[in-house]
Design a protein around this motif. Structure first.
Motif, PDB file in Angstrom:
ATOM      1  N   LYS A   4       1.251   6.506  -7.225  1.00  8.52           N
ATOM      2  CA  LYS A   4      -0.188   7.517  -7.461  1.00  8.52           C
ATOM      3  C   LYS A   4       0.496   8.827  -7.594  1.00  8.52           C
ATOM      4  CE  LYS A   4      -3.737   4.653  -5.494  1.00  8.52           C
ATOM      5  NZ  LYS A   4      -4.842   4.597  -4.382  1.00  8.52           N
ATOM      6  N   ASN A   5       1.328   9.307  -6.705  1.00  7.73           N
ATOM      7  CA  ASN A   5       1.843  10.646  -6.449  1.00  7.73           C
ATOM      8  C   ASN A   5       3.245  11.141  -7.076  1.00  7.73           C
ATOM      9  OD1 ASN A   5      -0.419  11.444  -4.975  1.00  7.73           O
ATOM     10  ND2 ASN A   5       0.132   9.838  -3.614  1.00  7.73           N
TER      11      ASN A   5
ATOM     12  N   GLU B  90       0.785   4.036  -3.111  1.00  9.72           N
ATOM     13  CA  GLU B  90       0.543   5.472  -2.738  1.00  9.72           C
ATOM     14  C   GLU B  90       1.635   6.403  -3.506  1.00  9.72           C
ATOM     15  OE1 GLU B  90      -2.146   8.351  -1.564  1.00  9.72           O
ATOM     16  OE2 GLU B  90      -2.385   6.284  -1.467  1.00  9.72           O
ATOM     17  N   GLU B  91       2.820   6.041  -3.258  1.00 10.68           N
ATOM     18  CA  GLU B  91       3.947   6.583  -3.937  1.00 10.68           C
ATOM     19  C   GLU B  91       3.600   6.643  -5.226  1.00 10.68           C
ATOM     20  OE1 GLU B  91       8.412   6.759  -2.478  1.00 10.68           O
ATOM     21  OE2 GLU B  91       7.559   4.620  -2.157  1.00 10.68           O
TER      22      GLU B  91
ATOM     23  N   GLU C 268       1.070  -1.387   0.156  1.00 11.99           N
ATOM     24  CA  GLU C 268      -0.020   0.047   0.081  1.00 11.99           C
ATOM     25  C   GLU C 268       0.836   1.335   0.042  1.00 11.99           C
ATOM     26  OE1 GLU C 268      -3.359   1.541  -0.906  1.00 11.99           O
ATOM     27  OE2 GLU C 268      -3.353  -0.742  -0.177  1.00 11.99           O
ATOM     28  N   GLU C 269       1.878   1.169   0.842  1.00 15.05           N
ATOM     29  CA  GLU C 269       2.931   2.390   0.748  1.00 15.05           C
ATOM     30  C   GLU C 269       3.442   2.772  -0.406  1.00 15.05           C
ATOM     31  OE1 GLU C 269       6.750   4.004   3.141  1.00 15.05           O
ATOM     32  OE2 GLU C 269       5.774   2.121   3.773  1.00 15.05           O
ATOM     33  N   ARG C 270       3.915   1.494  -1.419  1.00 15.81           N
ATOM     34  CA  ARG C 270       4.348   1.838  -2.571  1.00 15.81           C
ATOM     35  C   ARG C 270       3.492   2.405  -3.404  1.00 15.81           C
ATOM     36  NH1 ARG C 270       7.794  -2.200  -6.766  1.00 15.81           N
ATOM     37  NH2 ARG C 270       8.670  -0.400  -7.812  1.00 15.81           N
TER      38      ARG C 270
END
Length: 255
Positions: free
Chosen positions: A228-229, A225-226, A221-223
């Motif tokens: 996406k942004n 999110e990265e 999930e952390e990756r």
């Protein structure tokens, strides 16, 4: 095979190993040859170069490629390679050069940043480390070597902002020089996906978020999110996908 054998024939005899003492060079508008090196180029663009330039120009990947890309295919690999398209004028100038200098200087390609030195790099396949050597390119027109500013190699790389470029370019090198694909190992459909993942980042984003990609691969999930942004994080995911798909490396985790 060393860089003086693989470099364009026009400059092979002008490349000399860079000694530990460094080199003396400066480029500025007061040098008589200013912007002379910004014309008639065979300037290979890496995916990170394209990312930086299209963001600088506020273009989609597709629009940048349509306007500025000269698409060629590697003779032995068959891989699509992107070169910067020169302007259609008598001197074949770079489309981003003006009398005042580079119009995209902060986001100029890595090949422009490193000049007048050249880097020969290769991957140690056992230790997975990048081995590198540096050469100085002394072209006849260049008066920058007559200036008084002295550089160590590491100082030049830092001053020219090359380190973030190397972070992505070295990952790209690992893919395009891999034995599995460097001698024509990809099928036509795979070459299309290679082009999409390497150069057309907007379409790769659609591929990640608009296909079954996320149901096939377990992306933390952390990756995610990265990704996406950050275009850089998205490009890193594209590299990992290519390694998984083309090189059969465990760079992604299937669900």
């Amino acid at each position: 095979m060393e860089i003086r054998e693989t470099a364009p024939e026009s400059i092979q005899n002008k490349l000399k190993p860079l000694e530990e003492g460094g080199f003396t060079f400066a480029c500025h508008s007061g040098v008589s040859c200013f912007t002379e090196c910004c014309r008639d180029l065979n300037l290979l663009l890496t995916p990170y170069d394209i990312l930086r330039l299209r963001n600088r120009l506020a273009l989609t990947s597709g629009d940048f490629l349509d306007c500025y890309a000269d698409l060629r295919f590697g003779e032995s690999s068959g891989l699509p390679m992107i070169y910067l398209q020169m302007s259609a004028n008598e001197r074949r100038t770079c489309p981003f050069v003006s009398e005042q200098g580079c119009l995209v200087y902060e986001d100029r390609p890595s090949a422009c940043r490193i000049y007048p030195i050249a880097r020969a790099s290769r991957l140690h396949r056992v230790h997975e480390t990048v081995l590198e050597n540096y050469f100085v390119l002394r072209e006849d027109h260049c008066r920058g070597f007559e200036e008084n500013q002295h550089w160590k190699t590491a100082e030049w790389l830092q001053d020219q902002g090359l380190l973030p470029y190397y972070d992505s370019n070295d990952l790209w090198m690992q893919i395009i020089t891999h034995p599995a694909i460097r001698n024509g190992g990809l099928a036509p459909g795979q070459i299309q996906m290679f082009y999409l993942a390497g150069y057309s980042l907007d379409k790769f984003r659609d591929f990640v978020f608009g296909s079954r990609f996320l149901s096939l691969f377990a992306i933390p999930e952390e990756r995610l999110e990265e990704v996406k942004n950050s275009d850089v994080a998205l490009l890193r995911l594209a590299f990992d996908w290519m390694k998984f798909s083309f090189l059969k490396e465990p760079s992604l985790s299937p669900r």
